[in-house]
Scaffold this active site. Structure first.
Site, PDB file in Angstrom:
ATOM      1  N   LYS A 269       2.768   1.004  21.945  1.00 22.92           N
ATOM      2  CA  LYS A 269       2.290   2.391  23.223  1.00 22.92           C
ATOM      3  C   LYS A 269       3.054   2.231  24.062  1.00 22.92           C
ATOM      4  CE  LYS A 269      -1.768   1.192  20.291  1.00 22.92           C
ATOM      5  NZ  LYS A 269      -2.887   0.592  20.372  1.00 22.92           N
TER       6      LYS A 269
ATOM      7  N   ARG B  14     -10.940  -7.230  21.042  1.00 23.69           N
ATOM      8  CA  ARG B  14     -10.646  -7.428  22.001  1.00 23.69           C
ATOM      9  C   ARG B  14     -11.017  -5.815  22.734  1.00 23.69           C
ATOM     10  NH1 ARG B  14      -5.295  -6.503  20.091  1.00 23.69           N
ATOM     11  NH2 ARG B  14      -4.695  -4.410  20.431  1.00 23.69           N
TER      12      ARG B  14
ATOM     13  N   GLU C  92       0.769  -1.999  -0.157  1.00 21.61           N
ATOM     14  CA  GLU C  92      -0.003  -0.017   0.107  1.00 21.61           C
ATOM     15  C   GLU C  92       1.028   1.406   0.015  1.00 21.61           C
ATOM     16  OE1 GLU C  92      -1.997  -1.957   3.537  1.00 21.61           O
ATOM     17  OE2 GLU C  92      -0.706   0.509   4.598  1.00 21.61           O
TER      18      GLU C  92
HETATM   19  C1  MV4 Z   1       1.809   2.349   8.139  1.00 21.00           C
HETATM   20  C2  MV4 Z   1       2.454   3.290   8.340  1.00 21.00           C
HETATM   21  C3  MV4 Z   1       2.309   4.341   6.979  1.00 21.00           C
HETATM   22  N1  MV4 Z   1       1.708   4.224   6.030  1.00 21.00           N
HETATM   23  N2  MV4 Z   1       1.377   2.220   6.602  1.00 21.00           N
HETATM   24  C4  MV4 Z   1       2.701   1.211  12.461  1.00 21.00           C
HETATM   25  C5  MV4 Z   1       1.029  -0.176  12.980  1.00 21.00           C
HETATM   26  C6  MV4 Z   1       0.669  -1.474  11.778  1.00 21.00           C
HETATM   27  N3  MV4 Z   1      -0.555  -1.099  12.951  1.00 21.00           N
HETATM   28  C7  MV4 Z   1       0.722  -0.651  10.388  1.00 21.00           C
HETATM   29  N4  MV4 Z   1       2.001   0.773  10.753  1.00 21.00           N
HETATM   30  C8  MV4 Z   1       2.344   1.942   9.999  1.00 21.00           C
HETATM   31  N5  MV4 Z   1       1.375   1.394   9.185  1.00 21.00           N
HETATM   32  C9  MV4 Z   1       1.433   3.362   5.430  1.00 21.00           C
HETATM   33  N6  MV4 Z   1       0.714   2.752   4.599  1.00 21.00           N
HETATM   34  C10 MV4 Z   1       3.231   4.049   9.254  1.00 21.00           C
HETATM   35  C11 MV4 Z   1       2.679   2.968  10.350  1.00 21.00           C
HETATM   36  C12 MV4 Z   1       4.048   3.840  11.695  1.00 21.00           C
HETATM   37  C13 MV4 Z   1       3.028   3.445  13.110  1.00 21.00           C
HETATM   38  C14 MV4 Z   1       1.437   2.945  12.814  1.00 21.00           C
HETATM   39  C15 MV4 Z   1       1.717   3.656  14.351  1.00 21.00           C
HETATM   40  C16 MV4 Z   1       2.025   4.115  15.070  1.00 21.00           C
HETATM   41  C17 MV4 Z   1       3.561   4.037  14.984  1.00 21.00           C
HETATM   42  C18 MV4 Z   1       4.248   3.468  13.930  1.00 21.00           C
HETATM   43  C19 MV4 Z   1       5.294   3.189  13.710  1.00 21.00           C
HETATM   44  C20 MV4 Z   1       6.011   3.069  12.510  1.00 21.00           C
HETATM   45  C21 MV4 Z   1       4.916   3.290  11.361  1.00 21.00           C
END
Ligand code: MV4
Length: 498
Positions: free
Chosen positions: A235, A290, A198
């Protein structure tokens, strides 16, 4: 209803409290490492389920169902982690005639795959991050996507979640190696090598929406939580409400979350995770099927008890609240207190808690799983407790958190308390000016600002102890007054001298 809690630590204690308030007897289960754990002390009954490693205890579906049957528990609350999002466990409960206090196995499954959930969300009109909806059959499909969408992209494991099995690709030269890497990680973490891609959303905030549904098709949202501050996808601080969400955006996020949950016939408490860009564009990321670690910040601000509502929903009751009954009040912050040493790159610091003083006072809530004399085991997540502060505004809840942190003492092990003390004073935290890279970027500042660690405090405590001991040994020199002689005599009698 008699409730077995298939978990340990603070969340098991949290569920036991809700059950006790509702008059339901509770059964704790515990591994050999947890004989003396707080959840075992608090439950009405407790059953051993095996050796310390969670594979052999807290993850053993057979042993947990067996413990429920032996104790006559007709319901199981899974907490978070362990078996909470295991559709097989929810199904095993159903098959054994036990109420699973959570969503249906079908909902868990539908949200368990990132590609399946993206398809479902797109069909329901929920915005997803632009990208592929099916796992790719070959590297060429990834290369084609990169070409048409443009770099940077993220390659993610279809079966992934929570930051495991994903990679950012910024340069075309890295496409192949990143693809291979995510594929092999996906296979080893999830036993499923399928991956998809993505668009990368730069400098996002991580905002999640709490939803509640009953088994009669009613669904409401309970606002959002700001979860952007993370370290290695863990977190560390959460807030409610998010400082970047206003009433209008909250309504749109809430409507989106309800639509997403409805698309998988969701009931119980659940969370829709979103990425929110600097332009306030938001995208569905994944659903956590959850109760979440950070649920207390929502409870404090929205005045609901999510665990009690889960217990009512699980028994088939209708949601006792409508969307229009709910409104947020004030601001809450949660700090996750870990047995980790922030001055040593958050290295685990298990061991004996010699002394603990939990903060108290107005607006302070502790969700705690430990006590003085307890040894933090090495086998599990080292979170000791959550400190949650609720104030009338964000500034007030930060002030309360700073005050509470000064009251917090834990002796015997290192904790993340000094990290939070530093964080609460950081100008960019105070102005809510942060994205997901904040902690990694600013941690070196913390080390520079507090080079002395706790050594000075410990030296002061040692000095005070020596002085107190010497004082206790001092025999007052009697003066001419009768009173002084009497005092000296009493002191000698107390010490058994003569
Ligand atoms: C992403 C993103 C940027 N763009 N997807 C990290 C946890 C997982 N649930 C998905 N994550 C991310 N997905 C896209 N397309 C950036 C993150 C991400 C992130 C997201 C939430 C909190 C901390 C993070 C740290 C690094 C990357």
């Amino acid at each position: 209803m008699k409730v077995l809690i298939a978990n340990r630590g603070e969340i098991a204690v949290r569920v036991i409290r809700a059950c006790r308030e509702m008059g339901y007897p509770t059964v704790a289960v515990y591994s050999e490492a947890d004989r003396a754990a707080l959840h075992v002390v608090y439950a009405d009954q407790a059953m051993p389920i095996g050796p310390p490693p969670s594979r052999e205890s807290y993850l053993r579906i057979d042993k947990i169902i067996d413990a429920a049957k032996k104790t006559g528990a007709n319901a199981i609350h899974p907490g978070y982690g362990f078996l909470a999002e295991n559709a097989g466990f929810a199904r095993a409960c159903r098959d054994a005639g036990i109420i699973f206090i959570g969503p249906s196995p079908e909902s868990i499954e539908a949200m368990g795959s990132k590609t399946e959930s993206r398809q479902r969300m797109k069909a329901a009109g929920v915005p997803v991050v632009p990208g592929l909806l099916e796992p790719v059959k070959s590297f060429d499909e990834i290369a084609d996507f990169a070409k048409s969408a443009g770099l940077p992209i993220m390659i993610k494991a279809s079966a992934g979640g929570g930051g495991k099995g994903m990679r950012l690709v910024e340069r075309e030269a890295d496409l192949r190696s990143s693809f291979d890497r995510v594929k092999s990680e996906a296979q080893s973490f999830f036993g499923d090598a399928s991956v998809y891609a993505e668009k990368f959303v730069p400098t996002p905030r991580h905002i999640e929406v709490q939803i509640l549904g009953d088994q009669h098709g009613n669904l409401i949202h309970v606002g959002e939580r700001e979860c952007t501050l993370q370290r290695r996808h863990q977190k560390v601080v959460e807030e409610c409400p998010s400082p970047v969400v206003d009433a209008e955006l909250r309504e749109r996020l809430g409507a989106m979350a309800v639509k997403a949950a409805a698309a998988v016939n969701y009931y119980s408490a659940g969370t829709i995770e979103c990425l929110v860009g600097p332009d306030k564009q938001f995208y569905f990321l994944e659903m956590n099927t959850r109760l979440q670690v950070e649920h207390p910040v929502t409870e404090m601000v929205w005045g609901v008890d999510l665990v009690k509502l889960q217990l009512r929903i699980a028994q088939g009751e209708k949601l006792p609240i409508r969307q229009s009954d709910l409104s947020p009040s004030g601001h809450a912050i949660e700090c996750r207190i870990y047995a980790e040493d922030p001055s040593r790159k958050f290295a685990p610091s298990p061991g004996l808690i010699r002394y603990i003083n939990l903060p108290q006072g107005p607006g302070v809530r502790n969700e705690n799983g430990v006590y003085a004399g307890y040894t933090v085991p090495i086998f599990y997540d080292p979170m000791l407790s959550k400190l949650v502060c609720h104030g009338y505004s964000r500034a007030d809840s930060i002030a309360k958190m700073k005050r509470a942190l000064t009251e917090y003492r834990v002796d015997g092990i290192e904790t993340t308390i000094p990290f939070f003390t530093w964080l609460m004073d950081h100008p960019d935290f105070r102005t809510a000016n942060f994205d997901t890279s904040f902690i990694d970027k600013h941690l070196p500042e913390m080390d520079a600002e507090r080079p002395q660690g706790d050594e000075f405090v410990e030296a002061a405590i040692a000095a005070a102890a020596i002085m107190a001991f010497e004082e206790s040994q001092r025999v007052p020199v009697p003066d001419e007054s009768e009173k002084a002689w009497r005092t000296a005599g009493r002191l000698e009698a107390m010490r058994g001298r003569r």
